[in-house]
Design an enzyme around this catalytic site. Structure first.
Site, PDB file in Angstrom:
ATOM      1  N   GLU A  72      66.337 -39.736  83.771  1.00  0.00           N
ATOM      2  CA  GLU A  72      65.934 -41.132  84.502  1.00  0.00           C
ATOM      3  C   GLU A  72      66.529 -42.178  83.424  1.00  0.00           C
ATOM      4  O   GLU A  72      66.109 -42.211  82.087  1.00  0.00           O
ATOM      5  CB  GLU A  72      64.584 -41.403  84.453  1.00  0.00           C
ATOM      6  CG  GLU A  72      64.221 -42.612  85.346  1.00  0.00           C
ATOM      7  CD  GLU A  72      62.662 -42.689  85.504  1.00  0.00           C
ATOM      8  OE1 GLU A  72      61.780 -41.692  85.261  1.00  0.00           O
ATOM      9  OE2 GLU A  72      62.379 -43.877  86.054  1.00  0.00           O
ATOM     10  N   ARG A 103      57.963 -28.243  77.569  1.00  0.00           N
ATOM     11  CA  ARG A 103      58.409 -29.593  77.126  1.00  0.00           C
ATOM     12  C   ARG A 103      58.387 -29.129  75.546  1.00  0.00           C
ATOM     13  O   ARG A 103      57.510 -28.581  74.824  1.00  0.00           O
ATOM     14  CB  ARG A 103      57.644 -30.401  77.360  1.00  0.00           C
ATOM     15  CG  ARG A 103      57.667 -31.756  76.786  1.00  0.00           C
ATOM     16  CD  ARG A 103      56.683 -32.765  77.677  1.00  0.00           C
ATOM     17  NE  ARG A 103      57.300 -33.085  78.857  1.00  0.00           N
ATOM     18  CZ  ARG A 103      57.967 -34.265  79.010  1.00  0.00           C
ATOM     19  NH1 ARG A 103      58.327 -34.843  77.919  1.00  0.00           N
ATOM     20  NH2 ARG A 103      58.565 -34.593  80.323  1.00  0.00           N
ATOM     21  N   LYS A 116      59.958 -41.554  76.058  1.00  0.00           N
ATOM     22  CA  LYS A 116      60.480 -42.734  76.055  1.00  0.00           C
ATOM     23  C   LYS A 116      59.497 -43.904  76.336  1.00  0.00           C
ATOM     24  O   LYS A 116      59.874 -44.932  75.730  1.00  0.00           O
ATOM     25  CB  LYS A 116      61.342 -42.819  77.453  1.00  0.00           C
ATOM     26  CG  LYS A 116      62.650 -42.165  77.129  1.00  0.00           C
ATOM     27  CD  LYS A 116      63.573 -42.171  78.408  1.00  0.00           C
ATOM     28  CE  LYS A 116      63.032 -40.866  79.433  1.00  0.00           C
ATOM     29  NZ  LYS A 116      63.988 -40.888  80.695  1.00  0.00           N
TER      30      LYS A 116
END
Ligand code: ATP
Ligand code: MG
Length: 554
Positions: free
Chosen positions: A33, A257, A267
């Site tokens: 993203e 992850r 982020k």
């Protein structure tokens, strides 16, 4: 020494799929993203996705998951492309989920037409209140049984901009009693009157993650769609949508992850560090971002090696940043040019060396390199050595310089300290030394045994440089799991600046894409803050794992 590495669980699945003829070749994608810069967690996903299509027949797309108009920016798109390329990977197609907005809208109409989606006038609070709990079924919305015609009409009006943000949504009509909460009529579209970085003001309805991600995979014929574990519950919805839309069946696989200790890989949190100026930017050399690591002097190969070593797991765990440092040391040791830089200077005067004479001694650039090269280093009567390399009253095993003691100056002579010069306050201002004639490598007195070798710089030829030393950005292993705000755990000593260190003149020609080992000091690279006013160097990593030693003490 080609040691066969065993396949990870995703590779095993793919090998099986290829063997039994399910696919002839595979397609993967890396789907960031564009709402921030890439970090080490992304690097692991990049290495996995691109690595698979290097290993097996197929290709990887770079797809920007840009369905949320509010947080996305073109700056991020550019940085992501730069970082993926720098890591050494090439994508087949550069794609944007926003390019599919028309198709996704058609898909939504199709679901409505099949009686599988409806427009809900409930607010998000009302929807949440009707959701139920994991042990209790949810309540059906009063709008759930609208006619197909009414739904089509309302959805078209939503698209045309007839309604305000948040007043209506499009929901899938699945099962309000499903044990999977995500299957309880998930929201597929929301109204958001916002400007999008690529589609401008064309749209005021935007698809939710679940209405975009799997569909994008399907449009691109992605065979293996790899994501992180938090998407496990989404898989049922991913499959449901593909099945009812009757589109290409992509499949989702999940892996754990990656979290690295003493830093954060989110982020959102990294953005806070940037916005609140705890760091100088996304590419601050202390940041776990790809751009930060690049600026710090990390090589793409060392990051790929790191991702390869941590591999792919099914369960979340914390990866030690020491492993990353190990990987970059391994790489830099092979490629770094050796140079001499004195951080805290102490002047020595070689009293038996002629005044005004400059001699060029040859010093090896890199003993690890296949081909030996040397550079000239000027030697003269006055030199700088490191303050910490001298002690007036040394303990027994101090093998550096002390009154009456001898050391070798790297690539030059053996010297002896004859006299300590002090000012009125008693502070040491210089050392008077003498040198052993013909004691350079290859000369007749070179064999003389001395225990220590010091780095040095000729005073008259010294180039003043700025040195930036970095430590962990956080004081604790997992700042996100500590009480209070993660920013309370920032290490106040994460940056140490030495304004005026002295470098040998060869460093005047330092290049941005080169790596240096400053003898006994660590690995360094030129920082982008370098200007006419002076050279600035970052320490990429120390020579040895000093951190591990410190923590082992207690
Ligand atoms: P963040 O929480 O930092 O915003 P994200 O998952 O929202 O991360 P995306 O841009 O959506 O970021 O991620 C792109 C791809 O990278 C996704 O497939 C995601 O699963 C993967 N990814 C992100 N963070 C990690 C991580 N820490 N470890 C492994 N993969 C990750
Ligand atoms: Mg995300």
């Amino acid at each position: 020494m080609s040691e066969e590495k065993s396949l990870n669980f995703i590779e095993e699945i793919i090998e099986e799929d290829l063997k039994n003829g399910k696919y002839k070749s595979i397609v993967t994608r890396f789907p960031p993203e564009p709402n921030g810069y890439l970090h080490l967690g992304h690097a692991s996903s990049i290495c996995l996705n691109f690595g698979l299509t290097k290993k097996f027949a197929g290709y990887t797309n770079l797809r920007f998951d840009d369905t949320n108009p509010v947080t996305e920016e073109t700056e991020y798109v550019e940085s992501i492309k730069e970082d993926v390329k720098w890591l050494g990977f090439e994508w087949k197609h550069e794609l944007y989920a926003s390019d599919y907005f028309d198709t996704l809208y058609e898909y939504a109409l199709k679901l409505i037409g099949k009686g599988l989606a409806y427009v809900d006038d409930s607010t998000s609070e009302e929807i949440a209140a009707m959701k139920g709990t994991p042990v209790e079924a949810g309540k059906e919305s009063p709008y759930r049984n609208r006619s197909i015609e009414e739904n089509l009409e309302l959805f078209k009006q939503m698209k045309a901009g007839a309604f305000a943000d948040g007043t209506r949504t499009l929901r899938a009509r699945i099962d309000m009693a499903s044990t999977n909460m995500l299957m309880r009529d998930p929201v597929l579209y929301r109204i958001k009157h916002a400007h999008h970085h690529r589609t401008g003001d064309k749209w005021c309805i935007y698809p939710m993650y679940d209405m975009a991600h799997g569909q994008s995979d399907s449009i691109e014929h992605v065979t293996h769609s790899i994501c992180t574990l938090e998407f496990v519950p989404h898989r049922e919805l991913y499959d449901w949508l593909i099945e009812h839309l009757e589109i290409y069946p992509s499949h989702q696989y999940e892996f754990a992850r990656r979290n690295i200790n003493y830093t954060v890989t989110s982020k959102r949190k990294l953005l806070q560090l940037v916005n609140e100026k705890h760091v100088t930017g996304w590419d601050d050399p202390r940041m776990p971002t790809i751009s930060g690591l690049r600026r710090r002097g990390y090589t793409p190969g060392s990051i790929r090696d790191f991702c390869d070593r941590i591999g792919v797991a099914k369960r979340e765990n914390m990866v030690d940043v020491g492993l990353l440092e190990f990987c970059v040391r391994e790489d830099l040791n092979k490629i770094a040019q050796r140079r001499m830089v004195v951080f805290e200077p102490l002047k020595i005067i070689i009293t038996d060396y002629p005044e005004g004479k400059t001699e060029l001694v040859q010093s090896e650039d890199n003993p690890e390199a296949g081909e030996k090269t040397y550079r000239d280093v000027p030697f003269s009567r006055e030199l700088y050595i490191e303050q910490e390399d001298f002690m007036e009253n040394p303990p027994k095993k101090f093998f550096r310089l002390a009154p009456g003691q001898m050391v070798r100056l790297k690539s030059a002579y053996i010297i002896k300290c004859d006299e300590v010069v002090k000012d009125e306050a008693g502070t040491i201002t210089a050392l008077k030394c003498s040198h052993v004639a013909n004691s350079k490598t290859g000369e007749e007195n070179a064999g003389m045994k001395v225990k220590g070798t010091l780095h040095w710089v000729s005073v008259q030829h010294a180039v003043p440089v700025e040195i930036r030393l970095y430590d962990r950005l956080f004081k604790v292993e997992d700042p996100s799991s500590e009480e209070g705000d993660f920013k309370d755990y920032i290490n106040p000593g994460s940056l140490q600046v030495i304004k005026s260190a002295f470098a040998e003149p060869a460093l005047k020609n330092a290049k941005f894409d080169e790596h240096y080992q400053f003898l006994r000091k660590g690995y360094f690279n030129l920082d982008k803050d370098t200007s006419e006013e002076g050279l600035v160097f970052n320490r990429t990593v120390t020579l040895k794992d000093t951190w591990a030693k410190e923590t082992r003490k207690d």
